[in-house]
Write a protein that holds these residues in place. Structure first.
Motif, short mmCIF file in Angstrom:
data_model
loop_
_atom_site.label_atom_id
_atom_site.label_comp_id
_atom_site.label_asym_id
_atom_site.label_seq_id
_atom_site.Cartn_x
_atom_site.Cartn_y
_atom_site.Cartn_z
N ASP A 155 8.38 107.87 58.79
CA ASP A 155 7.98 106.82 59.71
C ASP A 155 6.03 107.05 60.41
OD1 ASP A 155 8.06 109.83 60.92
OD2 ASP A 155 9.77 108.85 62.77
N GLY A 156 5.39 107.65 59.73
CA GLY A 156 4.39 108.68 59.48
C GLY A 156 4.88 110.19 59.58
N GLU A 157 5.38 110.76 61.33
CA GLU A 157 5.64 112.08 61.13
C GLU A 157 7.28 113.14 60.75
OE1 GLU A 157 3.80 113.89 62.66
OE2 GLU A 157 2.26 112.02 63.19
N GLY A 158 7.44 111.98 60.18
CA GLY A 158 8.72 112.69 60.08
C GLY A 158 9.35 111.54 58.92
N LYS B 108 16.69 118.02 44.02
CA LYS B 108 17.64 117.98 45.29
C LYS B 108 17.33 117.65 46.29
CE LYS B 108 21.21 118.25 42.59
NZ LYS B 108 22.26 117.08 41.85
N TRP B 109 17.55 116.37 47.27
CA TRP B 109 16.44 116.14 48.24
C TRP B 109 18.02 116.90 49.12
CZ3 TRP B 109 12.77 114.56 49.79
CH2 TRP B 109 12.02 113.52 48.35
N ASN B 110 17.91 117.68 50.79
CA ASN B 110 18.90 117.21 51.50
C ASN B 110 18.09 116.76 52.56
OD1 ASN B 110 19.27 118.76 53.92
ND2 ASN B 110 19.06 120.98 53.17
N GLU B 111 19.30 116.01 52.59
CA GLU B 111 18.74 114.57 53.18
C GLU B 111 18.61 114.94 55.23
OE1 GLU B 111 20.91 111.77 53.07
OE2 GLU B 111 20.82 111.43 51.22
N PRO B 112 20.00 115.42 55.53
CA PRO B 112 19.93 116.25 56.88
C PRO B 112 18.89 116.67 57.83
CG PRO B 112 21.91 117.20 55.85
CD PRO B 112 21.37 116.57 54.47
N TYR B 113 18.57 117.40 56.54
CA TYR B 113 16.55 118.44 57.42
C TYR B 113 15.33 117.64 56.51
CZ TYR B 113 19.96 121.75 59.36
OH TYR B 113 21.32 121.99 60.50
N GLN B 114 15.61 116.48 55.76
CA GLN B 114 15.09 115.89 54.87
C GLN B 114 13.56 116.78 54.09
OE1 GLN B 114 14.53 112.68 56.00
NE2 GLN B 114 15.92 113.79 56.91
N LYS B 115 14.56 118.19 53.34
CA LYS B 115 14.18 118.78 52.42
C LYS B 115 13.72 118.53 51.91
CE LYS B 115 14.45 122.70 56.09
NZ LYS B 115 14.60 123.78 56.37
N LYS C 169 7.91 118.19 54.10
CA LYS C 169 6.97 116.90 54.54
C LYS C 169 6.63 117.10 56.20
CE LYS C 169 5.46 112.35 54.34
NZ LYS C 169 5.31 111.99 55.29
N TYR C 170 5.59 117.72 56.71
CA TYR C 170 4.73 118.31 57.62
C TYR C 170 3.68 117.43 57.93
CZ TYR C 170 3.68 120.01 62.59
OH TYR C 170 3.24 119.64 63.43
N GLU C 171 3.41 116.17 58.84
CA GLU C 171 2.27 115.74 59.39
C GLU C 171 1.84 115.02 58.32
OE1 GLU C 171 -0.20 119.00 61.48
OE2 GLU C 171 0.90 118.22 62.87
N GLY C 172 2.58 114.38 57.63
CA GLY C 172 2.16 113.72 55.68
C GLY C 172 1.90 113.97 54.58
N ARG C 173 1.90 115.60 55.12
CA ARG C 173 1.17 116.77 53.67
C ARG C 173 2.33 117.13 53.74
NH1 ARG C 173 -4.13 118.25 52.93
NH2 ARG C 173 -3.51 119.66 51.73
N TRP C 174 2.91 117.72 51.85
CA TRP C 174 4.18 118.87 51.77
C TRP C 174 3.75 120.36 51.58
CZ3 TRP C 174 9.11 117.30 51.27
CH2 TRP C 174 9.23 116.31 51.23
N SER C 175 4.46 121.14 51.84
CA SER C 175 4.11 122.72 51.78
C SER C 175 5.12 123.14 51.35
CB SER C 175 3.90 122.27 53.39
OG SER C 175 4.65 122.52 54.21
#
Length: 238
Positions: free
Chosen positions: A9-12, A70-77, A92-98
């Motif tokens: 949705d853009g932000e997350g 491996k995806w972490n679905e509950p925390y979107q990681k 992912k935060y503000e459209g960038r991965w860190s």
């Protein structure tokens, strides 16, 4: 390679139950140490859905081949493991991965699995692990090493002194049974805690390795089931 069924949705990323099985994000790793995150969808363009602002990411940081993602679905990681044993947890935060977390044991990772609630992870390092999975609301871990299945009890809290003492008592009388516990000169509450340690997670009859022949050749009080299927094998024209 692994797929995350979540809508951007853009932000997350938020879980969209109506489109969970129709669209998601695919994570892959390659020999150059790059983790790719790509948007996927099985919906038709005429349905009027909107694509995310960005549909592909290349995450860089690994210095050797990426072996596991491996995806972490509950925390979107997203967790990625490379051939040298380095584990990155991406967010992912503000459209960038860190990179949020780095774990480096300098030992190759063979298996990685997030718990269902996303708060815990199981990591196996160069052990003869065939498969592993979480169970019972993340209170058990099932680990297969060849023909053997091992079960671990999981607690998210620090073990109390009472539990540590109970485990030590259980270890000393492991060859006994629940009846042995109730013969100990202990308070009833402590005896109940120790007796719970004798409860097996796998409830079906499992023979002891040294007694397999007797188990399969003699009738037992347990009910065993056998399923037979008719098999057709084409042998061609003669």
């Amino acid at each position: 390679m692994t797929l995350l069924g979540i809508r951007d949705d853009g932000e997350g990323w938020k879980l969209n139950r109506t489109s969970y099985y129709n669209e998601g994000w695919l994570a892959t790793g390659n020999v150059r140490g790059i983790v790719g995150v790509t948007y996927t969808s099985s919906l038709y363009d005429c349905w009027g859905f909107e694509l995310p602002q960005r549909t592909n990411y290349n995450l860089r940081g690994h210095r050797s081949e990426v072996m596991i993602v491996k995806w972490n679905e509950p925390y979107q990681k997203l967790a990625s493991c490379d051939a040298s044993g380095v584990i990155f947890v991406w967010i992912k935060y503000e459209g960038r991965w860190s990179i949020e977390l780095i774990n480096d044991r300098n030992t190759r990772v063979t298996h990685f699995s997030w718990s269902h609630d996303g708060r815990l992870a199981v990591i196996c390092y160069q052990h003869p692990v065939t498969a592993l999975t979480w169970g019972h609301n993340d209170r058990r871990i099932f680990v297969a090493t060849g023909p053997e299945v091992h079960i671990a009890w999981v607690s998210t809290r620090i073990s109390s002194l009472q539990l540590i003492c109970s485990l030590q008592i259980y270890k000393e009388i492991a060859q006994g049974s629940k009846q042995t516990v109730y013969q100990l000169p202990l308070p009833n509450r402590i005896r109940q805690i120790i007796s719970k340690l004798f409860m097996h997670t796998i409830r079906c009859p499992v023979p002891v390795g040294s007694n397999v022949r007797d188990f399969v050749s003699r009738a037992t009080r347990h009910r065993l089931s056998l399923c037979a299927y008719r098999l057709y094998i084409p042998i061609g024209d003669r």
